[in-house]
Design a protein around this motif. Structure first.
Motif, PDB file in Angstrom:
ATOM      1  N   LYS A 135       0.825  -1.209   0.000  1.00 14.91           N
ATOM      2  CA  LYS A 135       0.000   0.000   0.000  1.00 14.91           C
ATOM      3  C   LYS A 135       0.861   1.262   0.000  1.00 14.91           C
ATOM      4  O   LYS A 135       0.436   2.298  -0.454  1.00 14.91           O
ATOM      5  N   ASP A 136       2.057   1.176   0.551  1.00 14.64           N
ATOM      6  CA  ASP A 136       2.976   2.311   0.599  1.00 14.64           C
ATOM      7  C   ASP A 136       3.519   2.549  -0.811  1.00 14.64           C
ATOM      8  O   ASP A 136       4.277   1.746  -1.335  1.00 14.64           O
ATOM      9  N   ARG A 137       3.107   3.651  -1.443  1.00 12.91           N
ATOM     10  CA  ARG A 137       3.414   3.846  -2.865  1.00 12.91           C
ATOM     11  C   ARG A 137       4.912   3.940  -3.169  1.00 12.91           C
ATOM     12  O   ARG A 137       5.379   3.232  -4.048  1.00 12.91           O
ATOM     13  N   PRO A 138       5.698   4.779  -2.500  1.00 15.10           N
ATOM     14  CA  PRO A 138       7.119   4.850  -2.868  1.00 15.10           C
ATOM     15  C   PRO A 138       7.858   3.534  -2.616  1.00 15.10           C
ATOM     16  O   PRO A 138       8.603   3.068  -3.478  1.00 15.10           O
ATOM     17  N   LEU A 139       7.620   2.934  -1.453  1.00 11.40           N
ATOM     18  CA  LEU A 139       8.285   1.669  -1.148  1.00 11.40           C
ATOM     19  C   LEU A 139       7.790   0.572  -2.084  1.00 11.40           C
ATOM     20  O   LEU A 139       8.579  -0.235  -2.575  1.00 11.40           O
ATOM     21  N   PHE A 180       6.694   0.897  -5.147  1.00 14.01           N
ATOM     22  CA  PHE A 180       7.275   1.105  -6.464  1.00 14.01           C
ATOM     23  C   PHE A 180       8.704   0.592  -6.518  1.00 14.01           C
ATOM     24  O   PHE A 180       9.093  -0.116  -7.453  1.00 14.01           O
ATOM     25  N   VAL A 181       9.496   0.931  -5.512  1.00 10.91           N
ATOM     26  CA  VAL A 181      10.901   0.520  -5.494  1.00 10.91           C
ATOM     27  C   VAL A 181      11.018  -0.998  -5.402  1.00 10.91           C
ATOM     28  O   VAL A 181      11.787  -1.617  -6.149  1.00 10.91           O
ATOM     29  N   VAL A 182      10.260  -1.606  -4.506  1.00  9.89           N
ATOM     30  CA  VAL A 182      10.346  -3.051  -4.328  1.00  9.89           C
ATOM     31  C   VAL A 182       9.869  -3.774  -5.586  1.00  9.89           C
ATOM     32  O   VAL A 182      10.510  -4.739  -6.029  1.00  9.89           O
ATOM     33  N   ASN A 183       8.781  -3.323  -6.199  1.00 10.38           N
ATOM     34  CA  ASN A 183       8.298  -3.961  -7.418  1.00 10.38           C
ATOM     35  C   ASN A 183       9.265  -3.767  -8.586  1.00 10.38           C
ATOM     36  O   ASN A 183       9.459  -4.673  -9.392  1.00 10.38           O
ATOM     37  N   PHE A 184       9.886  -2.603  -8.661  1.00 16.47           N
ATOM     38  CA  PHE A 184      10.898  -2.381  -9.695  1.00 16.47           C
ATOM     39  C   PHE A 184      12.080  -3.335  -9.501  1.00 16.47           C
ATOM     40  O   PHE A 184      12.543  -3.964 -10.449  1.00 16.47           O
ATOM     41  N   LEU A 185      12.556  -3.419  -8.269  1.00 16.83           N
ATOM     42  CA  LEU A 185      13.679  -4.329  -7.984  1.00 16.83           C
ATOM     43  C   LEU A 185      13.292  -5.784  -8.196  1.00 16.83           C
ATOM     44  O   LEU A 185      14.128  -6.600  -8.608  1.00 16.83           O
TER      45      LEU A 185
END
Length: 93
Positions: A4-8, A10-15
């Motif tokens: 639910k945390d958008r910045p985290l 995004f980063v985790v899904n990108f990685l």
């Protein structure tokens, strides 16, 4: 997107996407490098080439799971506190 945390998230899904790309690239390049020697050796080398990416996928999935667990525990704690407040307002006789 599971977090639910958008910045985290995004980063985790990108990685996570980068890790899966590393799995694919490691497996394919290792297989293509050694398939002319032996098919069995090529399969083994493809698995070894994919291992670093698979470790990264497992690590990121562990991070996602722990974050989801933490958020669920926060929800449960909030509900339990509400139940406790209601019980204090209306005690059983």
């Amino acid at each position: 997107m599971r977090l639910k945390d958008r910045p985290l998230g995004f980063v985790v899904n990108f990685l996570l996407g980068v890790a899966w790309a590393a799995v694919l690239i490691g497996a394919v390049t290792s297989f293509l490098s050694f398939y002319h020697n032996s098919f069995f050796f090529a399969i083994i080398s493809a698995f070894v080439g994919a291992l670093p990416g698979l470790v990264a996928v497992l690590l990121l999935e562990h991070i996602i799971t722990n974050k989801e667990k933490h958020l669920e525990l926060k929800k449960q704690t909030k509900l339990l506190e509400q139940i406790l407040r209601e019980k204090e307002k209306h005690p059983l006789k």
